[in-house]
Scaffold this active site. Structure first.
Site, PDB file in Angstrom:
ATOM      1  N   HIS A 297     -17.356  58.261 -13.174  1.00 34.66           N
ATOM      2  CA  HIS A 297     -18.774  58.622 -13.202  1.00 34.66           C
ATOM      3  C   HIS A 297     -18.909  60.094 -12.843  1.00 34.66           C
ATOM      4  O   HIS A 297     -18.322  60.563 -11.860  1.00 34.66           O
ATOM      5  CB  HIS A 297     -19.557  57.774 -12.202  1.00 34.66           C
ATOM      6  CG  HIS A 297     -19.682  56.340 -12.587  1.00 34.66           C
ATOM      7  ND1 HIS A 297     -19.597  55.304 -11.675  1.00 34.66           N
ATOM      8  CD2 HIS A 297     -19.885  55.749 -13.792  1.00 34.66           C
ATOM      9  CE1 HIS A 297     -19.754  54.149 -12.298  1.00 34.66           C
ATOM     10  NE2 HIS A 297     -19.921  54.395 -13.588  1.00 34.66           N
ATOM     11  N   VAL A 469     -18.102  61.234  -8.828  1.00 35.04           N
ATOM     12  CA  VAL A 469     -18.691  60.397  -7.781  1.00 35.04           C
ATOM     13  C   VAL A 469     -17.602  59.549  -7.133  1.00 35.04           C
ATOM     14  O   VAL A 469     -17.884  58.574  -6.453  1.00 35.04           O
ATOM     15  CB  VAL A 469     -19.797  59.470  -8.346  1.00 35.04           C
ATOM     16  CG1 VAL A 469     -20.752  59.033  -7.236  1.00 35.04           C
ATOM     17  CG2 VAL A 469     -20.588  60.132  -9.431  1.00 35.04           C
ATOM     18  N   TYR A 470     -16.328  59.889  -7.401  1.00 34.25           N
ATOM     19  CA  TYR A 470     -15.180  59.233  -6.754  1.00 34.25           C
ATOM     20  C   TYR A 470     -14.974  57.801  -7.254  1.00 34.25           C
ATOM     21  O   TYR A 470     -14.504  56.946  -6.508  1.00 34.25           O
ATOM     22  CB  TYR A 470     -15.302  59.251  -5.216  1.00 34.25           C
ATOM     23  CG  TYR A 470     -16.141  60.369  -4.672  1.00 34.25           C
ATOM     24  CD1 TYR A 470     -15.811  61.701  -4.926  1.00 34.25           C
ATOM     25  CD2 TYR A 470     -17.282  60.113  -3.929  1.00 34.25           C
ATOM     26  CE1 TYR A 470     -16.594  62.738  -4.453  1.00 34.25           C
ATOM     27  CE2 TYR A 470     -18.073  61.149  -3.452  1.00 34.25           C
ATOM     28  CZ  TYR A 470     -17.726  62.458  -3.723  1.00 34.25           C
ATOM     29  OH  TYR A 470     -18.521  63.477  -3.255  1.00 34.25           O
ATOM     30  N   HIS A 471     -15.307  57.535  -8.525  1.00 37.39           N
ATOM     31  CA  HIS A 471     -15.226  56.168  -9.058  1.00 37.39           C
ATOM     32  C   HIS A 471     -14.176  56.025 -10.150  1.00 37.39           C
ATOM     33  O   HIS A 471     -14.294  55.173 -11.018  1.00 37.39           O
ATOM     34  CB  HIS A 471     -16.587  55.747  -9.626  1.00 37.39           C
ATOM     35  CG  HIS A 471     -17.674  55.686  -8.611  1.00 37.39           C
ATOM     36  ND1 HIS A 471     -19.013  55.607  -8.942  1.00 37.39           N
ATOM     37  CD2 HIS A 471     -17.634  55.697  -7.253  1.00 37.39           C
ATOM     38  CE1 HIS A 471     -19.739  55.574  -7.845  1.00 37.39           C
ATOM     39  NE2 HIS A 471     -18.931  55.631  -6.806  1.00 37.39           N
ATOM     40  N   ALA A 472     -13.145  56.825 -10.130  1.00 41.86           N
ATOM     41  CA  ALA A 472     -12.166  56.822 -11.214  1.00 41.86           C
ATOM     42  C   ALA A 472     -11.419  55.492 -11.295  1.00 41.86           C
ATOM     43  O   ALA A 472     -11.040  54.907 -10.275  1.00 41.86           O
ATOM     44  CB  ALA A 472     -11.172  57.962 -11.014  1.00 41.86           C
TER      45      ALA A 472
END
Length: 546
Positions: A297, A469-472
């Site tokens: 994201h 957003v650190y959602h990888a």
């Protein structure tokens, strides 16, 4: 050289690794070793909820990754935080607990991940949590992770909720236990009183007293040990260069994350032949999907100067901050208990038939709209991200050097749909902040500013100011086609003795924040691994004595 042995060897003490260490060691006849390159979670900012903003590029509790520069994002190298140490990214994230849409998980099964549908996964979401606000058919009340509402949100947050309702969004009391359309709601936090409820605190700490669980920190795994296509253990090294071999009687389970897991496989000769050839590594098992399918994201923020309302900005400096620190110590309340956002929302653009934009709204604003240092004057920010991006990137090693960071190329905004959705998402955010309930507090839009109005100008702002957003997820995806890396039981294709349990196995990104889904995935994986059917996979091991 030190030598260790166990039934299960878990690589990585992030969210999934902590869950598995707990659940697998519940059987006293099973020996488990958990290996973590970082150290114990002792840094005080880890446990103070608002401390996460000081940890995103910390030299010891993160890997300090950057993305590859991309023309679509103005040729910037973007900070790409990944946690390093017990708890992994659950120890440095923004504490936001949001379950996905049912359709997100159902799409995994439709794409070939047999048995991974929302109805079958729901019990594992519940099993992982203690919802502190009561009980419900979809909420857990006896899990290791504490999930709480934000207490006494600032007045301006209530005005945002009212404004979003004026803009046509439905208010949801609990976004994690209902079907969700365009809506506004308050975020829930992985917080236990005044402290962060990380996977290390919730899952690992209670299990560490067990004699059948060994936790090794400060130990970097350098490669998988293999006998043909069977994984027998791992090699590792300390920061001082001391070598160690850790052997697995049953399985090695990689929980090293969306970056660490494909890196470990490729360093060990498992992956795409061209990538391995370029790195000077002999291919042992050809799996072209390793490192591919990276999804994330991408967020960009609107910022507003406000009046007549208290925000985190003016409470985070000087004497005001000292008072907040005392308030936190005495009562466990105040600005230091804030997470990355307080108000959330789902909106639907013209490009989708269900919500495709998520908002993260916080009573504070950052310089240039980028998370980090809070401004001095009162402000509020509204982050916008596209929930299901089409863009796909990759993670690949550059060389044999295990200490070198891999290439991280999320390929943000390479899809036209992604670009158009982000622009419209900003317009919806502006619409919310123009409603009477919030407009009475607004002095001006600080970023990108009212003068940035055309689609082209907004897109340029998105390109120049967006971030992760650190959602990888997705770099070792689950499925049945040739580009999948693991099957539906998370076993690496064409191999024995090796599973992957972390965000890298997700076939597609969830619409919402990902940590709740990693907890679910690891809970379900633990049951799969402990099932009688798993014995056949574990018993196909080398005849080597371990």
């Amino acid at each position: 050289m030190k030598t260790y042995a166990a039934d299960y060897v878990i690589v990585g003490a992030g969210t999934a690794g902590c869950v598995l260490a707990n659940r697998l060691s519940e059987d006293p006849d099973v020996k488990v070793i958990l290996i973590e390159a970082g150290e114990r979670d002792r840094h005080p900012y880890i446990h103070v909820p608002a401390g996460f903003v000081r940890l995103l590029d910390h030299p010891t509790v993160t890997w300090r990754y950057r993305t590859e520069a991309n023309a679509q994002t103005s040729n910037r190298e973007i900070l790409f935080p990944r946690g390093r140490g017990l708890g992994g990214s659950s120890a440095i994230n923004g504490l936001l607990y949001v379950r996905p849409f049912a359709e997100d998980i159902d799409s995994w099964e439709a794409a070939g991940a047999r048995g991974w549908n929302f109805a079958d996964c729901l019990p594992y979401y519940s099993r992982s949590e203690t919802w502190t606000e009561g009980s419900g058919p979809q909420r857990g009340t006896n899990g290791p992770i504490q999930v709480s509402r934000v207490k006494n949100p600032p007045e301006i947050c209530g005005a945002v909720v009212a404004a979003a309702r004026q803009a046509g969004l439905e208010f949801l009391d609990d976004p994690n236990s209902t079907t969700r359309g365009p809506s506004v709601w308050y975020y829930q936090q992985t917080r236990d009183g005044r402290r962060r409820s990380s996977a290390a605190r919730g899952y690992l700490r209670p299990a560490m007293a067990r004699s059948n669980l060994i936790v090794l920190t400060g130990l970097q795994v350098t490669k998988l040990e293999m006998n043909d296509t069977h994984v027998t253990g791992v090699c590792a090294t300390t920061a001082g260069g001391e070598l160690a071999t850790i052997r697995a009687q049953r399985e090695v389970i990689s929980c090293a994350g969306v970056i660490g897991t494909p890196k470990l496989l490729e360093i060990s000769g498992i992956g795409d032949r061209d990538v391995l050839d370029n790195a000077g590594i002999q291919t042992r098992v050809a799996l072209p999907g390793v490192g591919a399918n990276l999804q994330d994201h991408y967020v960009v923020r609107l910022g507003f100067r406000v009046r007549g309302a208290g925000t985190a900005n003016e409470r985070s400096h000087g004497l005001a901050l000292a008072r907040e620190m005392m308030r936190y110590v005495v009562s466990g309340t105040g600005v230091l208990t804030y997470s990355a956002a307080i108000v959330g929302g789902f909106a639907q653009t013209l490009h989708a038939n269900r919500p495709d934009v998520q908002f993260v709204i916080a009573p504070g604003s950052f310089a240039a709209g980028r998370i980090g240092v809070l401004e001095n004057e009162p402000g509020i920010s509204c982050g916008v991200w596209q929930m299901r991006p089409e863009s796909r990137g990759h993670v690949h090693i550059r060389s044999k050097d295990v200490a070198a960071s891999p290439t991280i190329a999320p390929s943000y905004l390479t899809s036209e749909l992604d670009r158009n959705t982000m622009v419209e998402g900003l317009r919806i955010g502006r619409k919310i902040f123009s409603q009477p309930e919030i407009a009475r507090f607004i002095v001006d839009e600080t970023v990108p500013g009212r003068a940035v109005e055309s689609d082209e100008a907004l897109l340029q702002y998105v390109r120049e100011n967006g971030s992760t957003v650190y959602h990888a997820v997705g770099t070792c995806r689950m499925g049945e086609d040739p580009m999948s890396v693991v099957d539906s039981e998370l076993r690496v294709r064409g191999m024995t003795g090796l599973r992957i349990v972390d965000a890298s196995v997700m076939p597609t990104i969830t619409s919402t924040n990902t940590n709740a889904t990693v907890l679910m995935l690891a809970e379900r994986a633990a049951q799969i691994i402990r099932s009688p059917q798993a014995a056949g996979f574990a018993n196909q091991r080398s005849t080597e004595t371990v």
